[in-house]
Design a protein around this motif. Structure first.
Motif, PDB file in Angstrom:
ATOM      1  N   SER A  26      76.298  54.201  15.569  1.00  0.00           N
ATOM      2  CA  SER A  26      77.626  53.947  15.027  1.00  0.00           C
ATOM      3  C   SER A  26      78.675  54.561  15.946  1.00  0.00           C
ATOM      4  O   SER A  26      78.573  55.722  16.337  1.00  0.00           O
ATOM      5  CB  SER A  26      77.744  54.548  13.622  1.00  0.00           C
ATOM      6  N   ILE A  27      79.679  53.745  16.318  1.00  0.00           N
ATOM      7  CA  ILE A  27      80.672  54.184  17.291  1.00  0.00           C
ATOM      8  C   ILE A  27      81.931  54.717  16.614  1.00  0.00           C
ATOM      9  O   ILE A  27      82.384  55.819  16.898  1.00  0.00           O
ATOM     10  CB  ILE A  27      81.034  53.020  18.238  1.00  0.00           C
ATOM     11  N   THR A  28      82.500  53.925  15.710  1.00  0.00           N
ATOM     12  CA  THR A  28      83.735  54.327  15.070  1.00  0.00           C
ATOM     13  C   THR A  28      83.966  53.494  13.824  1.00  0.00           C
ATOM     14  O   THR A  28      83.175  52.596  13.499  1.00  0.00           O
ATOM     15  CB  THR A  28      84.929  54.188  16.028  1.00  0.00           C
ATOM     16  N   SER A  29      85.058  53.745  13.127  1.00  0.00           N
ATOM     17  CA  SER A  29      85.374  53.024  11.897  1.00  0.00           C
ATOM     18  C   SER A  29      85.910  51.641  12.210  1.00  0.00           C
ATOM     19  O   SER A  29      86.748  51.462  13.104  1.00  0.00           O
ATOM     20  CB  SER A  29      86.400  53.809  11.086  1.00  0.00           C
ATOM     21  N   SER A  30      85.442  50.634  11.487  1.00  0.00           N
ATOM     22  CA  SER A  30      85.925  49.266  11.694  1.00  0.00           C
ATOM     23  C   SER A  30      87.346  49.096  11.176  1.00  0.00           C
ATOM     24  O   SER A  30      88.007  48.109  11.500  1.00  0.00           O
ATOM     25  CB  SER A  30      84.993  48.272  10.995  1.00  0.00           C
ATOM     26  N   GLN A  31      87.817  50.023  10.351  1.00  0.00           N
ATOM     27  CA  GLN A  31      89.183  49.937   9.848  1.00  0.00           C
ATOM     28  C   GLN A  31      90.193  50.386  10.900  1.00  0.00           C
ATOM     29  O   GLN A  31      91.345  49.954  10.887  1.00  0.00           O
ATOM     30  CB  GLN A  31      89.314  50.792   8.578  1.00  0.00           C
ATOM     31  N   ALA A  32      89.758  51.239  11.846  1.00  0.00           N
ATOM     32  CA  ALA A  32      90.667  51.739  12.873  1.00  0.00           C
ATOM     33  C   ALA A  32      90.590  50.920  14.154  1.00  0.00           C
ATOM     34  O   ALA A  32      91.557  50.847  14.903  1.00  0.00           O
ATOM     35  CB  ALA A  32      90.358  53.205  13.176  1.00  0.00           C
ATOM     36  N   TYR A  33      89.447  50.271  14.392  1.00  0.00           N
ATOM     37  CA  TYR A  33      89.262  49.514  15.630  1.00  0.00           C
ATOM     38  C   TYR A  33      88.670  48.140  15.333  1.00  0.00           C
ATOM     39  O   TYR A  33      88.052  47.916  14.287  1.00  0.00           O
ATOM     40  CB  TYR A  33      88.326  50.274  16.590  1.00  0.00           C
ATOM     41  N   MET A  34      88.831  47.227  16.288  1.00  0.00           N
ATOM     42  CA  MET A  34      88.238  45.892  16.195  1.00  0.00           C
ATOM     43  C   MET A  34      86.973  45.854  17.045  1.00  0.00           C
ATOM     44  O   MET A  34      86.908  46.470  18.111  1.00  0.00           O
ATOM     45  CB  MET A  34      89.224  44.828  16.695  1.00  0.00           C
ATOM     46  N   ARG A  35      85.971  45.097  16.604  1.00  0.00           N
ATOM     47  CA  ARG A  35      84.714  44.995  17.334  1.00  0.00           C
ATOM     48  C   ARG A  35      84.830  43.956  18.433  1.00  0.00           C
ATOM     49  O   ARG A  35      85.484  42.929  18.293  1.00  0.00           O
ATOM     50  CB  ARG A  35      83.573  44.616  16.390  1.00  0.00           C
ATOM     51  N   GLY A  36      84.197  44.253  19.571  1.00  0.00           N
ATOM     52  CA  GLY A  36      84.158  43.311  20.684  1.00  0.00           C
ATOM     53  C   GLY A  36      82.720  42.998  21.059  1.00  0.00           C
ATOM     54  O   GLY A  36      81.787  43.205  20.262  1.00  0.00           O
ATOM     55  N   HIS A  37      82.511  42.473  22.262  1.00  0.00           N
ATOM     56  CA  HIS A  37      81.167  42.138  22.719  1.00  0.00           C
ATOM     57  C   HIS A  37      80.287  43.380  22.720  1.00  0.00           C
ATOM     58  O   HIS A  37      80.726  44.485  23.031  1.00  0.00           O
ATOM     59  CB  HIS A  37      81.219  41.545  24.130  1.00  0.00           C
ATOM     60  N   GLY A  38      79.024  43.197  22.386  1.00  0.00           N
ATOM     61  CA  GLY A  38      78.082  44.297  22.381  1.00  0.00           C
ATOM     62  C   GLY A  38      78.147  45.172  21.149  1.00  0.00           C
ATOM     63  O   GLY A  38      77.561  46.255  21.132  1.00  0.00           O
ATOM     64  N   THR A  39      78.851  44.710  20.100  1.00  0.00           N
ATOM     65  CA  THR A  39      78.956  45.496  18.865  1.00  0.00           C
ATOM     66  C   THR A  39      78.843  44.586  17.653  1.00  0.00           C
ATOM     67  O   THR A  39      78.954  43.362  17.764  1.00  0.00           O
ATOM     68  CB  THR A  39      80.290  46.258  18.785  1.00  0.00           C
ATOM     69  N   TYR A  40      78.612  45.182  16.489  1.00  0.00           N
ATOM     70  CA  TYR A  40      78.666  44.473  15.219  1.00  0.00           C
ATOM     71  C   TYR A  40      79.147  45.457  14.151  1.00  0.00           C
ATOM     72  O   TYR A  40      79.193  46.676  14.383  1.00  0.00           O
ATOM     73  CB  TYR A  40      77.304  43.875  14.838  1.00  0.00           C
TER      74      TYR A  40
END
Length: 311
Positions: A46-60
């Motif tokens: 887990s990298i970070t909160s989806s509420q603070a950032y948008m997901r890009g390639h290589g993530t879900y």
């Protein structure tokens, strides 16, 4: 160079979310990216909160967290978070310098393996031919295409444009580009080659390096610029020759040593720069490490530790 820093441990918070394995997800720190650092991650982390950032390639997204789907380095552009895979095909851009191998000769074009998702194309109109750099290509030139490049030949070129299906078009209109001789090819992950001001490097030991952004590295004996460049025309027989020049034993040893240094650094995922390669070569000379001994685990680890400590 890329610094492989470990992720900071976040302090306990009552409202913190937890990843499925019970560990807290790390928050991306703006200062880390502004300093030019990159963080290594692995699938399922887990990298970070989806509420603070948008997901890009290589993530879900899972449980309101941005999770890495591949092993690689985390990259952030504003609020978009992506993971650039360590093991991946080369993603070309216009202006990139690449090293490739001719795979097929077709009418008025050559197909080139450039370590990308599909072969690149080198048009007959995009190369230097005898009689002047800008002269018109004739039917006789098309009949002699194998005299310029044939299957198996190595070349250095620049990405000129892209066709509608995404195939990259190359050109070799500069006398710094063209057929490669007098050396050997080393293949590394493209992610380890940074975009530099110049990808042509000469080491003091008399070795020329071409750092292809596609992960193909050419290591060869040094050639003076006066021997490469001319006025209006050029010696086509020398430029397109398949014969290597005479290479003395000391130069052969230096080529092998530099090639194995690159292999060792790549196996430890150390990004390549001219300074790092020079430091690594000086270390091998100081410690009397020949080309063969560099491939041993003990010597390779000592080399990487020394380079990392000086970086």
């Amino acid at each position: 160079m890329i610094s492989f820093a470990s992720f900071p441990v976040q302090p306990d918070r009552g409202d913190a979310r937890h990843s499925p394995d019970g560990e807290e997800p790390m928050d991306l720190d703006d200062d880390d990216f502004e300093a030019g650092g990159s963080k290594i991650t692995w699938p399922g982390e887990s990298i970070t909160s989806s509420q603070a950032y948008m997901r890009g390639h290589g993530t879900y997204v899972e449980n309101e967290e941005v999770v890495a789907s591949v092993a690689g380095t985390i990259e952030r552009v504003n609020k978009l978070v992506t993971v650039r895979a360590i093991r991946t095909k080369y993603n070309p851009e216009v202006g990139d310098l690449v090293v490739g191998r001719i795979t097929e000769v077709q009418p008025r074009r050559w197909k080139v393996d450039a370590n990308s998702r599909q072969d690149a194309v080198l048009m007959l109109s995009s190369v230097n031919l005898p009689g002047g750099v800008q002269r018109r290509k004739l039917e006789s030139d098309e009949l002699q295409m194998r005299n310029f490049f044939e299957e198996g030949d190595l070349l250095v070129a620049e990405v000129q444009a892209f066709f509608g299906d995404g195939t990259m078009s190359l050109h070799t209109r500069s006398l710094r580009y063209g057929k490669l001789r007098n050396g050997q090819l080393v293949t590394i992950p493209p992610i380890l080659v940074r975009r530099l001001k110049s990808h042509f490097t000469t080491l003091p030991c008399g070795i020329d390096l071409i750092l292809g952004l596609n992960g193909y590295i050419w290591v060869s004996k040094h050639v003076k610029e006066s021997e490469q460049e001319g006025e209006e025309g050029f010696d086509a027989e020398a430029v397109y020759s398949n014969r290597n020049d005479f290479i003395d034993d000391s130069t052969r040893i230096a080529i092998s040593r530099v090639a194995n240094i690159i292999r060792v650094l790549a196996s430890h995922f150390v990004p390549l720069t001219a300074d790092i390669l020079l430091e690594a070569y000086e270390w091998t000379v100081e410690n009397d490490a020949d080309a063969r001994s560099l491939l041993s685990e003990e010597v390779g680890d000592a080399l990487v530790a020394t380079v990392a400590a000086r970086a």
